[in-house]
Motif scaffolding. Sequence first.
Motif, PDB file in Angstrom:
ATOM      1  N   ILE A   2       0.840  -1.190   0.000  1.00  0.00           N
ATOM      2  CA  ILE A   2       0.000   0.000   0.000  1.00  0.00           C
ATOM      3  C   ILE A   2       0.883   1.250   0.000  1.00  0.00           C
ATOM      4  O   ILE A   2       2.066   1.178   0.302  1.00  0.00           O
ATOM      5  N   GLY A   3       0.287   2.377  -0.345  1.00  0.00           N
ATOM      6  CA  GLY A   3       1.005   3.636  -0.307  1.00  0.00           C
ATOM      7  C   GLY A   3       0.702   4.490  -1.513  1.00  0.00           C
ATOM      8  O   GLY A   3      -0.079   4.115  -2.384  1.00  0.00           O
ATOM      9  N   SER A   4       1.348   5.641  -1.546  1.00  0.00           N
ATOM     10  CA  SER A   4       1.218   6.552  -2.673  1.00  0.00           C
ATOM     11  C   SER A   4       2.369   7.551  -2.620  1.00  0.00           C
ATOM     12  O   SER A   4       3.130   7.591  -1.657  1.00  0.00           O
ATOM     13  N   GLY A   5       2.469   8.322  -3.684  1.00  0.00           N
ATOM     14  CA  GLY A   5       3.493   9.353  -3.757  1.00  0.00           C
ATOM     15  C   GLY A   5       4.576   9.018  -4.761  1.00  0.00           C
ATOM     16  O   GLY A   5       5.293   8.032  -4.604  1.00  0.00           O
ATOM     17  N   ALA A   6       4.668   9.846  -5.795  1.00  0.00           N
ATOM     18  CA  ALA A   6       5.671   9.626  -6.846  1.00  0.00           C
ATOM     19  C   ALA A   6       7.084   9.618  -6.285  1.00  0.00           C
ATOM     20  O   ALA A   6       7.956   8.911  -6.792  1.00  0.00           O
ATOM     21  N   GLU A   7       7.315  10.355  -5.209  1.00  0.00           N
ATOM     22  CA  GLU A   7       8.654  10.422  -4.621  1.00  0.00           C
ATOM     23  C   GLU A   7       9.087   9.105  -3.973  1.00  0.00           C
ATOM     24  O   GLU A   7      10.255   8.927  -3.644  1.00  0.00           O
ATOM     25  N   HIS A   8       8.167   8.170  -3.819  1.00  0.00           N
ATOM     26  CA  HIS A   8       8.474   6.880  -3.194  1.00  0.00           C
ATOM     27  C   HIS A   8       8.545   5.727  -4.201  1.00  0.00           C
ATOM     28  O   HIS A   8       8.692   4.572  -3.807  1.00  0.00           O
ATOM     29  N   GLU A  33       1.590   5.636  -9.448  1.00  0.00           N
ATOM     30  CA  GLU A  33       2.626   5.953  -8.469  1.00  0.00           C
ATOM     31  C   GLU A  33       3.180   4.699  -7.797  1.00  0.00           C
ATOM     32  O   GLU A  33       3.693   3.811  -8.457  1.00  0.00           O
ATOM     33  N   VAL A  34       3.103   4.634  -6.472  1.00  0.00           N
ATOM     34  CA  VAL A  34       3.664   3.522  -5.711  1.00  0.00           C
ATOM     35  C   VAL A  34       3.055   2.186  -6.139  1.00  0.00           C
ATOM     36  O   VAL A  34       3.747   1.177  -6.239  1.00  0.00           O
ATOM     37  N   VAL A  91       4.403   2.052   1.837  1.00  0.00           N
ATOM     38  CA  VAL A  91       5.460   2.886   1.265  1.00  0.00           C
ATOM     39  C   VAL A  91       4.857   4.247   0.963  1.00  0.00           C
ATOM     40  O   VAL A  91       4.001   4.368   0.085  1.00  0.00           O
ATOM     41  N   GLY A  92       5.292   5.256   1.704  1.00  0.00           N
ATOM     42  CA  GLY A  92       4.732   6.582   1.506  1.00  0.00           C
ATOM     43  C   GLY A  92       3.269   6.589   1.921  1.00  0.00           C
ATOM     44  O   GLY A  92       2.865   5.873   2.836  1.00  0.00           O
ATOM     45  N   GLY A  93       2.495   7.391   1.246  1.00  0.00           N
ATOM     46  CA  GLY A  93       1.064   7.355   1.475  1.00  0.00           C
ATOM     47  C   GLY A  93       0.459   8.626   2.020  1.00  0.00           C
ATOM     48  O   GLY A  93       1.147   9.505   2.532  1.00  0.00           O
ATOM     49  N   GLY A  96      -5.556   7.642   2.376  1.00  0.00           N
ATOM     50  CA  GLY A  96      -5.989   6.297   1.990  1.00  0.00           C
ATOM     51  C   GLY A  96      -5.084   5.230   2.576  1.00  0.00           C
ATOM     52  O   GLY A  96      -5.545   4.173   3.014  1.00  0.00           O
ATOM     53  N   THR A  97      -3.790   5.507   2.611  1.00  0.00           N
ATOM     54  CA  THR A  97      -2.835   4.571   3.209  1.00  0.00           C
ATOM     55  C   THR A  97      -3.075   4.461   4.705  1.00  0.00           C
ATOM     56  O   THR A  97      -3.026   3.366   5.274  1.00  0.00           O
ATOM     57  N   LEU A  98      -3.367   5.580   5.331  1.00  0.00           N
ATOM     58  CA  LEU A  98      -3.667   5.571   6.765  1.00  0.00           C
ATOM     59  C   LEU A  98      -4.895   4.698   7.032  1.00  0.00           C
ATOM     60  O   LEU A  98      -4.901   3.893   7.974  1.00  0.00           O
ATOM     61  N   ALA A  99      -5.919   4.820   6.203  1.00  0.00           N
ATOM     62  CA  ALA A  99      -7.111   3.980   6.348  1.00  0.00           C
ATOM     63  C   ALA A  99      -6.760   2.507   6.164  1.00  0.00           C
ATOM     64  O   ALA A  99      -7.224   1.643   6.918  1.00  0.00           O
ATOM     65  N   GLU A 100      -5.925   2.215   5.168  1.00  0.00           N
ATOM     66  CA  GLU A 100      -5.524   0.824   4.928  1.00  0.00           C
ATOM     67  C   GLU A 100      -4.760   0.250   6.115  1.00  0.00           C
ATOM     68  O   GLU A 100      -4.969  -0.909   6.499  1.00  0.00           O
ATOM     69  N   ILE A 101      -3.889   1.045   6.716  1.00  0.00           N
ATOM     70  CA  ILE A 101      -3.160   0.587   7.899  1.00  0.00           C
ATOM     71  C   ILE A 101      -4.150   0.290   9.025  1.00  0.00           C
ATOM     72  O   ILE A 101      -4.045  -0.743   9.701  1.00  0.00           O
ATOM     73  N   GLY A 102      -5.110   1.154   9.214  1.00  0.00           N
ATOM     74  CA  GLY A 102      -6.135   0.927  10.237  1.00  0.00           C
ATOM     75  C   GLY A 102      -6.919  -0.350   9.990  1.00  0.00           C
ATOM     76  O   GLY A 102      -7.156  -1.141  10.912  1.00  0.00           O
TER      77      GLY A 102
END
Length: 147
Positions: A2-8, A33-34, A91-93, A96-102
């Motif tokens: 999971i994650g997002s962000g082109a920088e990652h 992205e990720v 990775v990044g995020g 939405g990534t925070l929700a997925e972690i939850g």
Amino acid sequence: MIGSGAEHEDRAEEVGRLLAERGATVVTGGLGEVMAAAARGAKSAGGTTIGILPGEVRRDANPWIDHVVVTGIGHARNLAVVASGDSVIAVGGRHGTLAEIGFALTLAVPVVVLEPGWEIEGTWRAQTPAEAVEFALANARPHTRVT
């Protein structure tokens, strides 16, 4: 993954490659992205990828997805992404990534956050893609087979 962000993307691609080299199937949200980088990395190592899309259009999946799952449920698909995995690497995020972690923590799916990333109780931290993959595979939920 999971994650997002082109920088990652570079680190996500390495995670995808390392997972595939170890025989893991890489599940992502199937978009850019990720998610695309992880799938690209997995495909570069001959791996299998699954993309669980928020919409209903298969062609929205990135080109490195082998198996596309369309849901038509928007952000709610985040639950399907983490429930489909035996462990989660973030990775990044963003939110939405925070929700997925939850969701993952609620489902008792092990979560490792690749630095830099969210600091959330109950997750493990990894400094490198190799460390994240090692943790994820060593702590993956066991498969349950129905016969």
